[in-house]
Design an enzyme around this catalytic site. Structure first.
Site, PDB file in Angstrom:
ATOM      1  N   HIS A  73       0.581  -3.230   9.345  1.00  0.00           N
ATOM      2  CA  HIS A  73       2.018  -3.297   9.089  1.00  0.00           C
ATOM      3  C   HIS A  73       2.781  -2.760  10.289  1.00  0.00           C
ATOM      4  O   HIS A  73       2.262  -1.960  11.065  1.00  0.00           O
ATOM      5  CB  HIS A  73       2.403  -2.476   7.851  1.00  0.00           C
ATOM      6  CG  HIS A  73       2.053  -3.136   6.551  1.00  0.00           C
ATOM      7  ND1 HIS A  73       2.770  -4.182   6.017  1.00  0.00           N
ATOM      8  CD2 HIS A  73       1.055  -2.878   5.669  1.00  0.00           C
ATOM      9  CE1 HIS A  73       2.239  -4.547   4.869  1.00  0.00           C
ATOM     10  NE2 HIS A  73       1.186  -3.776   4.637  1.00  0.00           N
ATOM     11  N   HIS A 127       0.835  -1.203   0.000  1.00  0.00           N
ATOM     12  CA  HIS A 127       0.000   0.000   0.000  1.00  0.00           C
ATOM     13  C   HIS A 127       0.873   1.258   0.000  1.00  0.00           C
ATOM     14  O   HIS A 127       0.634   2.201  -0.763  1.00  0.00           O
ATOM     15  CB  HIS A 127      -0.912   0.022   1.230  1.00  0.00           C
ATOM     16  CG  HIS A 127      -2.132  -0.825   1.096  1.00  0.00           C
ATOM     17  ND1 HIS A 127      -2.081  -2.191   1.024  1.00  0.00           N
ATOM     18  CD2 HIS A 127      -3.461  -0.494   1.031  1.00  0.00           C
ATOM     19  CE1 HIS A 127      -3.301  -2.671   0.923  1.00  0.00           C
ATOM     20  NE2 HIS A 127      -4.166  -1.673   0.922  1.00  0.00           N
TER      21      HIS A 127
END
Length: 282
Positions: free
Chosen positions: A220, A166
């Site tokens: 993350h 992302h």
């Protein structure tokens, strides 16, 4: 030549998709028992991968086409449609942009599959069978996901935290468009001086918010986002400097650039335009 390049790009993209869905084998790193950094609940994504993919693929061409159309000079001798000419110019730049994005995505998928790092939501998504029997801070290298709450894809994805796709894709897209607008802004003499900075701010804000959302969503670790963003920035440098030649593409000759006061020059301009000649903008 272009056909071969397109085929190669589609092949690489297909391999990346196969790696992403787990059709091709990849490495899974172990985990430390009761690790609090891997114990966050899965709450979903602020920016889904489908949304990021759509923005990365669709929005840049629309921006390129709109800008090139705005910069296209009106000329009574040009027989080609203004929209068609600008669409072709945008397509040449967009081709290099897509090539760079595939290059970026390929490196991301390879690194993800080689490292196999668990996500902060690893225990919730995977529910490894050894998690309930290991003791204290024991390291477990061999395990099997037993989750029935989440799909097989999310279970596989629970071990693909490093680096952040992302962050990489959003920074690649945002910085590319910001750089493109800066390079093309020299031709916007009659436009608002605030328009280009506003568009650039929107590009940077999208890249920053999408990247930081990976931390707030606990999808993350911070180093995943940092490395993913660095990969996106390096891919932008490669694309704009090597592939796009810093946006020094040829432009169609316009009679407004040629000073003519006699009939001979006037006829020369007509013959020049009728032959679809091109020159490089300095």
């Amino acid at each position: 030549m272009y056909f071969i390049i397109v085929v190669r790009m589609w092949f690489v993209a297909a391999v990346c998709i196969l790696l992403e869905v787990g059709a091709l084998p990849s490495r899974r790193a172990g985990f430390t028992c009761n690790d609090p950094a891997l114990s966050y609940p899965h709450t979903g994504d602020t920016f889904s991968i489908s949304l990021v993919a759509a923005i990365t693929v669709i929005v840049p061409y629309l921006v390129l086409w709109a800008v090139e159309t705005t910069l296209q000079r009106e000329d009574e001798y040009l027989k080609k449609s203004k929209l068609l000419t600008s669409a072709k110019t945008a397509a040449f730049i967009y081709r290099d942009y897509i090539y760079g994005s595939v290059f970026n995505l390929t490196i991301l998928e390879v690194v993800k599959c080689v490292v196999g790092s668990p996500r902060p939501t690893f225990f919730d998504l995977c529910q490894p069978d050894k998690a309930s029997t290991c003791n204290d801070s024991e390291y477990v290298s061999n395990y099997r996901c037993t989750s029935t709450k989440y799909s097989r894809y999310l279970q596989i994805d629970s071990s693909r935290s490093f680096p952040s796709a992302h962050a990489s894709l959003s920074i690649y897209c945002g910085l590319f468009l910001a750089w493109y607008l800066q390079r093309r802004a020299f031709s916007w003499h009659n436009r608002s001086v605030l328009l280009v900075p506003l568009l650039q701010i929107l590009c940077i804000v999208y890249a920053a918010v999408c990247s930081l959302s990976r931390l707030s969503d606990h999808r993350h670790h911070w180093w995943d986002v940092l490395v993913g963003g660095a990969m996106g920035a390096l891919s932008v440098l490669y694309t704009v400097l090597v592939l796009c030649k810093n946006f020094s593409q040829p432009a169609v000759v316009s009679t407004s650039d040629i000073s003519s006061s006699d009939g001979n020059n006037h006829q020369s301009v007509r013959r020049l335009l009728s032959s679809d000649a091109h020159v490089v903008v300095p």
